[in-house]
Structure formats: structure tokens, C-alpha cells
Design an enzyme around this catalytic site. Structure first.
Site, PDB file in Angstrom:
ATOM      1  N   CYS A  30      11.607  -2.768 -32.291  1.00  0.00           N
ATOM      2  CA  CYS A  30      11.166  -4.072 -31.768  1.00  0.00           C
ATOM      3  C   CYS A  30      10.006  -3.894 -30.787  1.00  0.00           C
ATOM      4  O   CYS A  30      10.205  -3.398 -29.678  1.00  0.00           O
ATOM      5  CB  CYS A  30      12.358  -4.758 -31.112  1.00  0.00           C
ATOM      6  SG  CYS A  30      11.958  -6.244 -30.170  1.00  0.00           S
ATOM      7  N   CYS A  33      10.398  -5.653 -27.460  1.00  0.00           N
ATOM      8  CA  CYS A  33      11.408  -4.948 -26.653  1.00  0.00           C
ATOM      9  C   CYS A  33      10.768  -3.801 -25.881  1.00  0.00           C
ATOM     10  O   CYS A  33      11.105  -3.558 -24.715  1.00  0.00           O
ATOM     11  CB  CYS A  33      12.532  -4.408 -27.538  1.00  0.00           C
ATOM     12  SG  CYS A  33      13.469  -5.673 -28.403  1.00  0.00           S
TER      13      CYS A  33
END
Length: 109
Positions: A30, A33
Site C-alpha cells: 500500500c 500506507c
């Protein structure tokens, strides 16, 4: 100064039980993230985030609390105080946004 730790499903409840905790649901693949992780890293040496724990939980390795907390998108952060979830943030947040949220919902900052 923020304390950043990695936790598993089995550590979730004990980690949020006392004090102020941001639980960060993330995954290695991600991109947003990873961006959020750099924000957390910048909080480590900042006295504005004294007594704060950032608990990172990898959704690829831990699914119990992903389901229990209704996590459908990452990054998602839960702001917790003494075992209670005060706020859910979906998406990334800057250091100043996190400080404002913490100031509004907790006594940190």
C-alpha cells in the site's frame, strides 16, 4: 515523543487498554500506507506527541480486528484512549492533522 510498535491481533486489546494509541491498519503493498509511515516516523522525536503509542497492524498477517473494526480501506487509523475507540480516520493524515485530531479527542498535545 511517539512510541511506534508493530502488533498482532492477539496484542490489540492490551495495546489500546491504557493511554492514547493510534492503531494503524496497513499493508506492505500500500503506497499511501508507506506515506503515512513517514508521518509517524517524524512524530518519534516530537514532544507534541509525548505519551502517544502508534501501533501498526499488518492486515495481511492479522485479519481478526480488520473484520471486528470494519476496516474496508487502508490506511485506516483508529484513535483510542484507555480502550475506547474515539475516532476512525480513513486515508492518510499529516502530522498537523493528527495533532489537531488528538488535541480535539484526547489530552495529548
Amino acid at each position: 515523543m511517539a512510541n511506534i510498535i508493530e502488533i498482532s491481533d492477539g496484542q490489540f486489546q492490551s495495546t489500546i487498554a491504557l493511554g492514547i494509541t493510534i492503531v494503524d491498519f496497513w499493508a506492505t503493498w500500500c503506497g499511501p500506507c508507506r506515506t503515512q509511515s513517514t508521518v509517524f516516523d517524524s512524530m518519534k522525536g516530537d514532544s507534541d506527541f509525548e505519551n502517544l503509542t502508534v501501533a501498526k497492524i499488518n492486515i495481511e498477517e492479522n485479519s481478526e480486528y480488520v473484520e471486528l473494526m470494519g476496516i474496508t480501506s487502508i490506511p485506516t487509523m483508529l484513535i483510542c484512549r484507555d480502550g475506547e475507540v474515539l475516532k476512525k480516520i480513513v486515508g492518510t493524515a499529516s502530522k498537523s492533522e493528527l495533532k489537531n485530531i488528538l488535541d480535539k479527542h484526547t489530552s495529548v498535545g
